[in-house]
Write a protein that holds these residues in place. Structure first.
Motif, PDB file in Angstrom:
ATOM      1  N   UNK A  10       0.836  -1.201   0.000  1.00  0.00           N
ATOM      2  CA  UNK A  10       0.000   0.000   0.000  1.00  0.00           C
ATOM      3  C   UNK A  10       0.873   1.254   0.000  1.00  0.00           C
ATOM      4  N   UNK A  11       1.932   1.244   0.809  1.00  0.00           N
ATOM      5  CA  UNK A  11       2.829   2.403   0.886  1.00  0.00           C
ATOM      6  C   UNK A  11       3.511   2.645  -0.457  1.00  0.00           C
ATOM      7  N   UNK A  12       3.985   1.592  -1.098  1.00  0.00           N
ATOM      8  CA  UNK A  12       4.659   1.750  -2.387  1.00  0.00           C
ATOM      9  C   UNK A  12       3.697   2.309  -3.436  1.00  0.00           C
ATOM     10  N   UNK A  13       2.477   1.768  -3.486  1.00  0.00           N
ATOM     11  CA  UNK A  13       1.475   2.259  -4.452  1.00  0.00           C
ATOM     12  C   UNK A  13       1.140   3.719  -4.175  1.00  0.00           C
ATOM     13  N   UNK A  14       0.968   4.067  -2.889  1.00  0.00           N
ATOM     14  CA  UNK A  14       0.654   5.456  -2.535  1.00  0.00           C
ATOM     15  C   UNK A  14       1.808   6.381  -2.870  1.00  0.00           C
ATOM     16  N   UNK A  15       3.030   5.923  -2.662  1.00  0.00           N
ATOM     17  CA  UNK A  15       4.200   6.727  -2.997  1.00  0.00           C
ATOM     18  C   UNK A  15       4.264   7.005  -4.495  1.00  0.00           C
ATOM     19  N   UNK A  16       3.974   5.991  -5.298  1.00  0.00           N
ATOM     20  CA  UNK A  16       3.981   6.191  -6.747  1.00  0.00           C
ATOM     21  C   UNK A  16       2.835   7.108  -7.177  1.00  0.00           C
ATOM     22  N   UNK A  17       1.710   7.046  -6.453  1.00  0.00           N
ATOM     23  CA  UNK A  17       0.614   7.978  -6.726  1.00  0.00           C
ATOM     24  C   UNK A  17       1.047   9.410  -6.432  1.00  0.00           C
ATOM     25  N   UNK A  18       1.788   9.595  -5.328  1.00  0.00           N
ATOM     26  CA  UNK A  18       2.317  10.927  -5.047  1.00  0.00           C
ATOM     27  C   UNK A  18       3.271  11.368  -6.146  1.00  0.00           C
ATOM     28  N   UNK A  19       4.123  10.457  -6.602  1.00  0.00           N
ATOM     29  CA  UNK A  19       5.071  10.778  -7.665  1.00  0.00           C
ATOM     30  C   UNK A  19       4.331  11.217  -8.921  1.00  0.00           C
ATOM     31  N   UNK A 340      -9.407   2.050   5.879  1.00  0.00           N
ATOM     32  CA  UNK A 340     -10.073   3.347   6.084  1.00  0.00           C
ATOM     33  C   UNK A 340      -9.211   4.478   5.539  1.00  0.00           C
ATOM     34  N   UNK A 341      -7.905   4.435   5.781  1.00  0.00           N
ATOM     35  CA  UNK A 341      -7.007   5.468   5.277  1.00  0.00           C
ATOM     36  C   UNK A 341      -6.990   5.523   3.759  1.00  0.00           C
ATOM     37  N   UNK A 342      -6.948   4.345   3.113  1.00  0.00           N
ATOM     38  CA  UNK A 342      -6.942   4.303   1.648  1.00  0.00           C
ATOM     39  C   UNK A 342      -8.265   4.830   1.087  1.00  0.00           C
ATOM     40  N   UNK A 343      -9.383   4.400   1.672  1.00  0.00           N
ATOM     41  CA  UNK A 343     -10.687   4.862   1.194  1.00  0.00           C
ATOM     42  C   UNK A 343     -10.848   6.367   1.364  1.00  0.00           C
ATOM     43  N   UNK A 344     -10.342   6.909   2.472  1.00  0.00           N
ATOM     44  CA  UNK A 344     -10.425   8.356   2.684  1.00  0.00           C
ATOM     45  C   UNK A 344      -9.629   9.106   1.622  1.00  0.00           C
ATOM     46  N   UNK A 345      -8.430   8.608   1.300  1.00  0.00           N
ATOM     47  CA  UNK A 345      -7.605   9.255   0.279  1.00  0.00           C
ATOM     48  C   UNK A 345      -8.284   9.206  -1.088  1.00  0.00           C
ATOM     49  N   UNK A 346      -8.824   8.047  -1.445  1.00  0.00           N
ATOM     50  CA  UNK A 346      -9.496   7.902  -2.743  1.00  0.00           C
ATOM     51  C   UNK A 346     -10.715   8.819  -2.823  1.00  0.00           C
TER      52      UNK A 346
END
Length: 419
Positions: A10-19, A340-346
């Motif tokens: 999840x962290x890696x995917x979120x990091x690439x989303x930030x990138x 919950x954190x992922x759903x909130x971000x999406x």
């Protein structure tokens, strides 16, 4: 599947989303002057920038090491903390993109990580000396240094070509802009792509898949971050490009080349020394400097002032989001907290994107005339919906490279209502 491994994914995917958001948020730093002056057509500009960002990401890892080891105590870092910090950076990037504010993606990321660390471990978890020396001091100095270099450069350019016919100088400097803008894109890849590499590196250290003594992230991290930032750059980030290209000064090709050359020099120098520099601050300072250096040019200082205000609150705002996210994820805990954190971000990201579609800005209207009266609120952009224009109206807007050309087509401007 082991929960910690799931969280790492999840962290890696979120990091690439930030990138990815970093790419489209910062495209204007390299290409706004060239697009505004007509040196490059909008789609060609973002394509060129994407390719060079991809290449630049492989040229240096000094900034990645700064992010991974120089800002927070790596021994206190958890995967929940890294995820929360990334959420802070993404939310701030999307919000400022919606408003057309050229804010710092670098500071958004750093602020998110620091905020999450403060929520998790308190002030002892932050390496304040590193934050001050590699983030805050460069943030203050960079726009002034870049602005000074661009001011001198623009003044010298206009002084040396004052007796040369305008059509010859415009044509020549447009070619020069292509080279200098390309150099900025390359420099951006060497600086900004490294920040996400550093965060993933930090997550790998926390998970136990990397050691603090390692000098650089694994190759797969470098490749994935390079591809993500290049893809985001190709998307365009037209709202921010519009503000940088049209909102500060009316950019002509000699100014654009002076601004681009100044930005590239400062960014490359910071990458060499491992400073986590904001390319947005550098590019904005250069564009303002090019306006000051051109005799008789008008600078919209009110727009610059609102941008500076956004810069001041970027770190604390992103830190607040990071801290709140960490509180929710860690407070709920386990699989549920992460979901919950992922759903909130999406959800937040989707709402921001939906709002942006109400007044779209793209390659067809990015060069539409800027209306000062529409800049009454922070970062608001004089936008004109592409849907309101006939299909063949895009070409005149893209060709409106100089004030003289734009002034020649008042009827076209009248047909492009701003909202």
């Amino acid at each position: 599947m082991d929960f910690q491994f799931f969280l790492l994914i999840i962290v890696v995917i979120t990091a690439l989303a930030f990138d990815f958001t970093n790419g489209f948020h910062d495209t204007g730093n390299a290409m706004a002057p060239s697009i505004a002056s007509g040196a490059l057509k909008p789609k060609a500009a973002v394509t060129l920038s994407a390719v060079l960002n991809l290449v630049g990401a492989f040229l240096s890892t000094a900034v990645a090491a700064t992010i991974a080891k120089g800002l927070v105590d790596a021994n206190l870092v958890t995967l929940e903390l890294v995820f929360a910090g990334l959420v802070g950076g993404i939310v701030w990037n999307l919000l400022t993109w919606l408003l057309g504010i050229p804010s710092s993606s670098s500071h958004a990321l750093i602020g998110g990580i620091i905020g999450a660390m403060l929520a998790a471990a308190g002030i002892q978890g932050v390496l304040w000396k590193g934050v001050v020396s590699t983030v805050l001091i460069p943030a203050v100095l960079a726009p002034f240094v870049a602005g000074l270099v661009a001011t001198v450069g623009a003044w010298l350019v206009y002084r040396n070509v004052r007796k040369v016919p305008a059509d010859r100088t415009t044509r020549g400097f447009r070619y020069g802009q292509i080279g200098s803008a390309s150099l900025i894109s390359l420099a951006h890849g060497t600086n900004d792509a490294q920040k996400t590499m550093g965060v993933i590196f930090l997550a790998l250290i926390s998970y136990g898949a990397a050691e603090q003594s390692d000098h650089m992230p694994p190759l797969w991290v470098v490749v994935s971050c390079a591809v993500a930032i290049a893809a985001g750059t190709y998307l365009g980030g037209w709202r921010v490009i519009r503000t940088l290209g049209k909102g500060l000064v009316e950019i002509e090709s000699p100014q654009g080349m002076a601004a681009d050359t100044s930005s590239a020099a400062v960014i490359l120098l910071s990458s060499h020394f491992g400073y986590s520099l904001s390319t947005t601050h550098v590019a904005t300072g250069s564009i303002l400097g090019s306006g000051v250096g051109k005799p008789g040019a008008a600078v919209r200082w009110n727009v610059a002032g609102r941008m500076a205000t956004a810069w001041l609150i970027t770190l604390p705002a992103a830190a607040l989001v990071g801290a709140l996210t960490y509180g929710v994820v860690a407070g709920i805990g386990g699989w549920a907290g992460t979901v919950v954190g992922v759903l909130a971000l999406v959800t937040v990201s989707g709402l921001i994107y939906r709002q942006s579609r109400k007044a779209p800005v793209d390659h067809t209207n990015v060069n539409a005339e800027w209306e000062d009266k529409l800049t009454a609120t922070a970062g608001e952009v004089a936008e004109c919906p592409a849907a309101a224009e006939p299909a063949d109206a895009a070409a005149p807007a893209e060709r409106a490279a100089t004030p003289a050309e734009r002034a020649a087509t008042p009827a076209e401007r009248a047909e492009t209502p701003a909202v």
